[in-house]
Design an enzyme around this catalytic site. Sequence first.
Site, short mmCIF file in Angstrom:
data_model
loop_
_atom_site.label_atom_id
_atom_site.label_comp_id
_atom_site.label_asym_id
_atom_site.label_seq_id
_atom_site.Cartn_x
_atom_site.Cartn_y
_atom_site.Cartn_z
N GLY A 137 56.65 -12.83 41.40
CA GLY A 137 56.20 -13.36 40.28
C GLY A 137 56.71 -12.48 39.16
O GLY A 137 56.77 -12.98 37.83
N ARG A 138 57.18 -11.25 39.28
CA ARG A 138 57.79 -10.56 38.20
C ARG A 138 58.67 -9.44 38.62
O ARG A 138 58.81 -8.35 38.18
CB ARG A 138 56.55 -9.63 37.57
CG ARG A 138 55.71 -8.81 38.42
CD ARG A 138 54.90 -7.62 37.79
NE ARG A 138 53.97 -7.02 38.70
CZ ARG A 138 53.11 -6.12 38.39
NH1 ARG A 138 53.26 -5.79 37.13
NH2 ARG A 138 52.38 -5.48 38.89
N GLY A 166 55.15 -12.14 34.21
CA GLY A 166 56.26 -11.64 34.55
C GLY A 166 56.80 -10.20 34.27
O GLY A 166 57.91 -9.72 34.66
N LYS A 222 61.59 -4.54 38.76
CA LYS A 222 60.10 -5.19 38.88
C LYS A 222 59.38 -5.17 37.48
O LYS A 222 59.74 -3.90 36.91
CB LYS A 222 59.17 -4.28 39.61
CG LYS A 222 57.81 -4.46 39.58
CD LYS A 222 57.11 -3.60 40.89
CE LYS A 222 55.73 -3.79 40.83
NZ LYS A 222 55.06 -2.90 41.83
N ASP A 229 51.02 -9.73 52.16
CA ASP A 229 52.47 -9.34 51.24
C ASP A 229 52.85 -8.06 50.95
O ASP A 229 53.99 -7.88 50.38
CB ASP A 229 52.17 -10.45 50.05
CG ASP A 229 50.89 -10.01 49.43
OD1 ASP A 229 49.93 -10.25 49.90
OD2 ASP A 229 51.28 -9.71 48.26
N ASN A 230 52.02 -7.22 51.18
CA ASN A 230 52.35 -5.81 50.85
C ASN A 230 52.61 -4.91 51.93
O ASN A 230 52.53 -3.70 52.03
CB ASN A 230 51.14 -5.17 49.85
CG ASN A 230 50.96 -5.99 48.45
OD1 ASN A 230 52.23 -6.36 48.05
ND2 ASN A 230 49.94 -5.62 47.80
#
Length: 491
Positions: A96-97, A130, A117, A256-257
């Site tokens: 997302g960012r 973002g 990032k 997700d991490n």
Amino acid sequence: MTQLPSTLDTGWSFDNSYARLPEFFYSRLGPTPVRAPKLVVLNGPLAASLGLSEQALRSAEGAAVLAGNRVPEGAEPLAQAYAGHQFGHFTMLGDGRALLLGEQMTPAGERFDIQLKGSGETPYSRRGDGRAALGPMLREYIISEAMHALGIPTTRSLAVTATGETILRETELPGAVLTRIAASHIRVGTFQYAAAGGTVQHLRTLADYTLQRHYPEAAEADNRYLALLREVIRRQASLIAKWQLVGFIHGVMNTDNMALSGETIDYGPCAFMDTYDPETVFSSIDTYGRYAYGNQPLIAGWNLARFAETLLPLLHDDEEQAVRLAQDAISEFSGLYQRHWLAGMRAKLGLHGEDSQDEALATDLLDLMQQHRADYTNTFRLLTLGRPEETAMSGTPEFAAWLERWHARLVGAQGAAEASRERMRSSNPAVIPRNHRVEEALSAAVEEGDLSVMERLLAALANPYAYAPEQDEYAAPPEPSSCPYRTFCGT
Ligand code: AMP
Ligand code: MG
């Protein structure tokens, strides 16, 4: 996005294997330019190992690349799609960012993701802007580099570049872009994304890609997807044991991490524990302590079970057999973890060989540390320095009895004492990124533009096992405080 030939040779040598996967896995787009890129910190040794010129990266053109204002030649930027269980709830996510610029091929022939990032909105930004703030990006830089120096597999930080823009959080904050280096950014959540939204063919493509990139030996196995599962489990067992042994708390172990490469990834609300307590939680949003220090091995096992589930269609044509294979593999995690942890504890205590009482020796020490609110890192540091009388447990009969047991176990062959001390020195860091020292460095950098505090801290953290006298000041725990240390996510 401008893609111009550069005048200075930075040494970029991109391949874009991820961009050759089906478009299902990502969205192609470039970074959003920022107002006034300015390099804040650059990792010279890392740049060199990637085959990049520090001088070129320090130029205005270099800063433009690191801020996302210029896309280097050969890069094919994209935002990766993924999903994930966040605090147990399944969600579709994605960069997302962040953007993957491409994969840098190093002079040694290795392949590393170059990721920006904080580089602007993407199709996966949901309600986010973002962007990233300078403080948290410097924090990721400091802690990931400290982890690397501790010998723990991790993504690394090449640079932090200020954007010259402010971003809005609870207050206005200076914006920044972190350049992150990773073996890859494939996550458990990437497989969850493929399993939830793709075809079996998508899943197979991702699994084959992951095998080729991280586990080429496993790709030769009869059942290569089972081999992939087992190798990922092995690497995580080793990684999580390393975290526990240094007192690292990741803080947001969502699926997700968790990287399939076995690297520590996503330094959000992470922190190192001072006082030993398995229930330690720093993250402000971890209300129920799901990701507390003592829970990390269990959570890793839970995440790996989610990974195994995604692989079921590949493991066996017969669903029941596939489930059995997955369960057998998952059931190995806790034993593997425990073996790594115990081997690490033996090293921390300077023990040679194996004795059936070693585990009890280690856990009894931890129990005493908890009872007496002893500092985790400093207890092992003081044992290493032969100064047990300075620990918080000193003077108690229980600790005297423990020391006697330990000494009895250490007595052995000639020369063993020296070898034990050496073993302890290389296993017990004298310096970790203590929260109060990290905060002090960040506030000098962000509020006063003074980078010297951070630079000194980074220098001390670069050699955590040196036991150099000038590092002593970084060993001190924080002054007792009435309010517990808190860390924040998504900042
Ligand atoms: P994290 O908690 O940092 O692992 O992020 C969880 C998800 O939120 C990821 O998909 C991130 O890309 C996304 N995210 C975090 N911060 C932002 C932001 N400022 N703008 C857009 N997306 C974000
Ligand atoms: Mg994340």
